[in-house]
Design a protein around this motif. Structure first.
Motif, mmCIF file in Angstrom:
data_model
loop_
_atom_site.group_PDB
_atom_site.id
_atom_site.type_symbol
_atom_site.label_atom_id
_atom_site.label_comp_id
_atom_site.label_asym_id
_atom_site.label_seq_id
_atom_site.Cartn_x
_atom_site.Cartn_y
_atom_site.Cartn_z
ATOM 1 N N LYS A 208 0.812 -1.228 0.000
ATOM 2 C CA LYS A 208 0.000 0.000 0.000
ATOM 3 C C LYS A 208 0.846 1.278 0.000
ATOM 4 C CE LYS A 208 -0.718 0.572 4.920
ATOM 5 N NZ LYS A 208 -0.964 -0.412 5.923
ATOM 6 N N HIS A 209 2.128 1.165 0.386
ATOM 7 C CA HIS A 209 2.965 2.377 0.436
ATOM 8 C C HIS A 209 3.530 2.765 -0.934
ATOM 9 C CE1 HIS A 209 2.891 3.071 4.732
ATOM 10 N NE2 HIS A 209 2.894 1.768 4.871
ATOM 11 N N GLY A 210 3.522 1.825 -1.861
ATOM 12 C CA GLY A 210 3.969 2.108 -3.225
ATOM 13 C C GLY A 210 5.400 2.642 -3.307
ATOM 14 N N PHE A 211 6.301 2.092 -2.507
ATOM 15 C CA PHE A 211 7.709 2.534 -2.582
ATOM 16 C C PHE A 211 8.270 2.228 -3.959
ATOM 17 C CE2 PHE A 211 7.495 1.531 2.061
ATOM 18 C CZ PHE A 211 7.692 2.819 2.502
ATOM 19 N N ARG A 212 9.033 3.175 -4.467
ATOM 20 C CA ARG A 212 9.645 2.925 -5.786
ATOM 21 C C ARG A 212 11.149 2.901 -5.645
ATOM 22 N NH1 ARG A 212 6.442 6.561 -9.956
ATOM 23 N NH2 ARG A 212 4.375 5.767 -9.525
ATOM 24 N N ASP A 213 11.672 1.777 -5.184
ATOM 25 C CA ASP A 213 13.116 1.569 -5.061
ATOM 26 C C ASP A 213 13.802 2.726 -4.328
ATOM 27 O OD1 ASP A 213 12.413 -0.621 -6.434
ATOM 28 O OD2 ASP A 213 13.551 -0.184 -8.237
ATOM 29 N N LEU A 214 13.379 2.962 -3.102
ATOM 30 C CA LEU A 214 13.978 4.017 -2.283
ATOM 31 C C LEU A 214 15.103 3.424 -1.452
ATOM 32 C CD1 LEU A 214 10.840 5.785 -0.801
ATOM 33 C CD2 LEU A 214 12.354 6.625 -2.585
ATOM 34 N N THR A 215 16.239 4.088 -1.475
ATOM 35 C CA THR A 215 17.401 3.503 -0.800
ATOM 36 C C THR A 215 17.691 4.167 0.540
ATOM 37 O OG1 THR A 215 18.348 2.834 -2.890
ATOM 38 C CG2 THR A 215 19.883 3.066 -1.071
ATOM 39 N N LEU A 216 17.960 3.321 1.533
ATOM 40 C CA LEU A 216 18.434 3.794 2.839
ATOM 41 C C LEU A 216 19.888 3.363 2.964
ATOM 42 C CD1 LEU A 216 15.660 2.672 5.356
ATOM 43 C CD2 LEU A 216 16.432 5.019 4.989
ATOM 44 N N PHE A 242 7.039 -4.228 -3.066
ATOM 45 C CA PHE A 242 6.588 -5.457 -2.402
ATOM 46 C C PHE A 242 7.342 -5.770 -1.118
ATOM 47 C CE2 PHE A 242 9.764 -6.353 -5.648
ATOM 48 C CZ PHE A 242 10.754 -6.910 -4.860
ATOM 49 N N GLY A 243 8.464 -5.082 -0.864
ATOM 50 C CA GLY A 243 9.265 -5.418 0.312
ATOM 51 C C GLY A 243 10.647 -4.798 0.257
ATOM 52 N N ARG A 302 11.182 14.614 9.605
ATOM 53 C CA ARG A 302 11.900 15.122 8.421
ATOM 54 C C ARG A 302 13.376 15.366 8.732
ATOM 55 N NH1 ARG A 302 7.112 17.042 6.587
ATOM 56 N NH2 ARG A 302 7.110 18.996 7.760
ATOM 57 N N LYS A 303 13.695 15.610 9.996
ATOM 58 C CA LYS A 303 15.097 15.810 10.396
ATOM 59 C C LYS A 303 15.846 14.480 10.469
ATOM 60 C CE LYS A 303 14.980 20.214 11.292
ATOM 61 N NZ LYS A 303 15.749 21.107 10.418
ATOM 62 N N LEU A 304 15.092 13.381 10.488
ATOM 63 C CA LEU A 304 15.711 12.080 10.759
ATOM 64 C C LEU A 304 15.791 11.133 9.566
ATOM 65 C CD1 LEU A 304 13.916 11.533 14.167
ATOM 66 C CD2 LEU A 304 16.352 11.970 13.861
ATOM 67 N N MET A 305 14.963 11.401 8.544
ATOM 68 C CA MET A 305 14.936 10.462 7.415
ATOM 69 C C MET A 305 14.392 11.151 6.160
ATOM 70 S SD MET A 305 11.673 8.234 8.638
ATOM 71 C CE MET A 305 12.492 7.994 10.207
ATOM 72 N N PRO A 306 14.705 10.591 4.981
ATOM 73 C CA PRO A 306 14.166 11.175 3.752
ATOM 74 C C PRO A 306 12.622 11.166 3.778
ATOM 75 C CG PRO A 306 15.879 9.555 3.269
ATOM 76 C CD PRO A 306 15.590 9.442 4.730
ATOM 77 N N ALA A 307 12.021 12.221 3.249
ATOM 78 C CA ALA A 307 10.569 12.427 3.333
ATOM 79 C C ALA A 307 9.721 11.226 2.896
ATOM 80 C CB ALA A 307 10.186 13.666 2.537
ATOM 81 N N PRO A 308 10.069 10.500 1.801
ATOM 82 C CA PRO A 308 9.161 9.425 1.359
ATOM 83 C C PRO A 308 8.981 8.301 2.394
ATOM 84 C CG PRO A 308 10.759 9.955 -0.356
ATOM 85 C CD PRO A 308 11.201 10.683 0.869
ATOM 86 N N PHE A 309 9.909 8.213 3.365
ATOM 87 C CA PHE A 309 9.782 7.136 4.352
ATOM 88 C C PHE A 309 8.859 7.513 5.514
ATOM 89 C CE2 PHE A 309 13.962 6.253 2.461
ATOM 90 C CZ PHE A 309 13.803 4.917 2.147
ATOM 91 N N ILE A 310 8.527 8.808 5.620
ATOM 92 C CA ILE A 310 7.858 9.283 6.839
ATOM 93 C C ILE A 310 6.489 8.636 7.108
ATOM 94 C CG2 ILE A 310 6.861 11.365 7.945
ATOM 95 C CD1 ILE A 310 9.349 12.862 6.945
ATOM 96 N N PRO A 311 5.573 8.572 6.106
ATOM 97 C CA PRO A 311 4.276 7.941 6.403
ATOM 98 C C PRO A 311 4.428 6.501 6.903
ATOM 99 C CG PRO A 311 4.226 9.057 4.287
ATOM 100 C CD PRO A 311 5.644 9.071 4.728
ATOM 101 N N PHE A 312 5.354 5.766 6.275
ATOM 102 C CA PHE A 312 5.592 4.372 6.689
ATOM 103 C C PHE A 312 6.108 4.321 8.128
ATOM 104 C CE2 PHE A 312 8.909 1.159 7.307
ATOM 105 C CZ PHE A 312 8.150 -0.003 7.195
ATOM 106 N N PHE A 313 7.089 5.168 8.412
ATOM 107 C CA PHE A 313 7.700 5.168 9.747
ATOM 108 C C PHE A 313 6.659 5.543 10.801
ATOM 109 C CE2 PHE A 313 9.934 6.853 13.362
ATOM 110 C CZ PHE A 313 11.007 5.984 13.517
#
Ligand SMILES: Cc1cc2nc3c(=O)[nH]c(=O)nc-3n(C[C@H](O)[C@H](O)[C@H](O)COP(=O)(O)OP(=O)(O)OC[C@H]3O[C@@H](n4cnc5c(N)ncnc54)[C@H](O)[C@@H]3O)c2cc1C
Length: 421
Positions: A208-216, A242-243, A302-313
């Protein structure tokens, strides 16, 4: 149509074996079903070809499963230095990168493939592409009879020796469709269960988060099965639709796949800030909150991680992005940063896996020659065998080393050179 040696499969193992045997004077027929040899090598390392690793043998062997010691004779004959030397001799300069990984200096795996093919052909190998082997039999006089389709016709060749170098099941579009396992079985060999390895892991709730190959970068992932640790890796992780994928997910995938196949409950514990202790993180949060105009949970994240990860986190930590930060929230942020639990429920299939775990059992193959202990004159090399390794150039070196050893041993008692017409 009699030759000293028939090699089935022109991958890294088959081409090197064929070239080496021909150099030593044997007549060699190399059969490849695809339109060109070394299809998988050409796309390896994202097209850059991480062909080997300069780690010393003992460290190298630690990257290999399930029984690395089987490879000692092959590595003592032909290891990373000998590979680099051979490539240098045939016009391919190499460069070493971080972690001892070796690439062609041109950054094109294609160049390695072309140079090896030229070398093998010059040594006298008869390479037939579009030659799909359909059946293999050992006759009562010991000769191998190999039937294949070529240019619309069915042809049969006889060989005194036969090398199966048909690879595994990973990335079947490159030609590796596991044909060799059936022939090995028919010739008496047992096959260790085949599983995709170095494969992305499917995680519950990711779709449901629809991540598109975001790298940490610089994160730590610990895998557990039924609550017990089964692996840990530090480095780069990719969130996908998917994961998880990327180097550390792939590295852990071997144990994750095995645990899932054994119906164990698998969790992946993600530490977003492995370099900081809980206390250090707590202090950092305090500083951020005092220093800046942070009022909401979202602004703090936003100070701790790239914005696209925030809703998931925020979902993982049960936080409301728009809410004002309270004491309880700070604790949840720290807890989730240090241990964010992802539930692994599956893994990607062979079509997306880099390597095959399982294969021809090494107990039934002589590691000093690569010859079958059950059928005289039958040899194995490469991914078809029950050996696989981490990412970093180890898998290709296994193919090159076992291929070189098989080629050398097959040629050792093949003094007569008959030519293929
Ligand atoms: C996307 C990807 C990237 C990779 N990157 C790296 C990397 O950077 N470094 C690394 O060390 N490893 C890497 N690997 C793994 C590595 O490429 C393999 O381990 C290696 O190529 C195996 O070599 P092989 O010769 O055993 O088998 P393959 O390369 O699979 O060759 C087998 C050959 O046999 C042929 N064949 C099969 N059946 C028949 C038949 N019936 N008749 C005739 N021919 C047949 C196939 O067409 C194929 O050409 C990567 C793998 C993938 C999928």
């Amino acid at each position: 149509m009699l030759v000293d040696i028939i090699v089935v499969g022109a991958g890294a193992a088959g081409v090197v074996a064929a070239g080496r045997a021909a150099e030593l004077g044997a007549s060699v027929l190399l059969l490849e079903k695809m339109e060109k040899p070394l299809r998988k090598l050409r796309i390896s390392g994202k097209g850059r070809g991480n062909i080997t690793n300069t780690k010393p043998p003992e460290e190298f062997l630690q990257k290999i499963y399930p029984d690395a010691s089987f490879l000692r004779p092959a590595f003592s004959l032909f290891f990373s230095a000998q590979l680099v030397q051979l490539l240098g001799k045939i016009g391919v300069r190499t460069v070493e990168e971080r972690g001892g990984r070796v690439f062609p200096a041109s950054q094109r795996a294609w160049d390695v493939a072309e140079a090896l093919t030229r070398w093998a052909r010059r040594a006298g190998v008869e390479l037939l592409c579009h030659a799909q082997v359909a059946s293999i039999a050992q006759r009562s006089d010991g000769l191998f009879s190999v039937t294949f389709r070529h240019k619309g016709a069915t042809r049969t060749a006889q060989g005194k020796k036969l090398l199966l170098a048909t690879g595994g099941l990973a990335y079947p579009a490159t030609g590796s469709t596991g044909d060799g396992y059936g022939w090995a079985k028919k010739l008496g060999h047992r096959i260790a269960p085949l599983r995709p390895a170095l494969t992305p892991i499917e995680v519950a709730g990711f779709a449901k988060h629809g991540f598109r190959d975001l790298t940490l970068r610089n994160v730590k992932l610990t895998a557990t099965a039924d609550g017990r640790p089964i692996g840990e890796a530090l480095g780069e992780l990719m969130f996908t639709g998917f994961g998880v994928s990327g180097p550390i997910a792939l590295r852990l995938s071997r144990s994750v796949v095995d645990a899932l196949q054994a119906q164990r409950k698998v969790a992946l514990m993600l530490d977003w800030k492995p370099a900081l202790s809980r206390q250090q993180l707590q202090n950092r949060l305090e500083r951020e909150l005092q220093r800046s105009e942070i009022h909401s949970v979202g602004a703090l994240l936003r100070k701790l991680m790239p914005a696209p990860f925030i809703p998931f986190f925020a979902e993982q930590a049960a936080l409301q992005i728009r809410a004002k930060v309270c004491e309880n929230d700070r604790q949840r942020v720290v807890d989730t940063l240090k241990c964010c639990t992802l539930h692994a429920f599956g893994y990607r299939p062979f079509s997306e896996a880099i390597i095959t775990a399982g294969g021809v059992l090494t107990d039934e193959v002589d590691g000093a020659t690569m010859q079958s202990k059950l059928a005289k004159g039958l040899y194995f090399a490469g991914e078809l065998l029950d050996v696989d390794a981490d990412t970093g150039g180890y898998n290709l070196q296994i193919a090159f080393s076992t291929g070189w050893l098989a080629g050398s041993s097959m040629a050792a008692d093949s003094p007569q050179t008959t030519s293929w017409e």
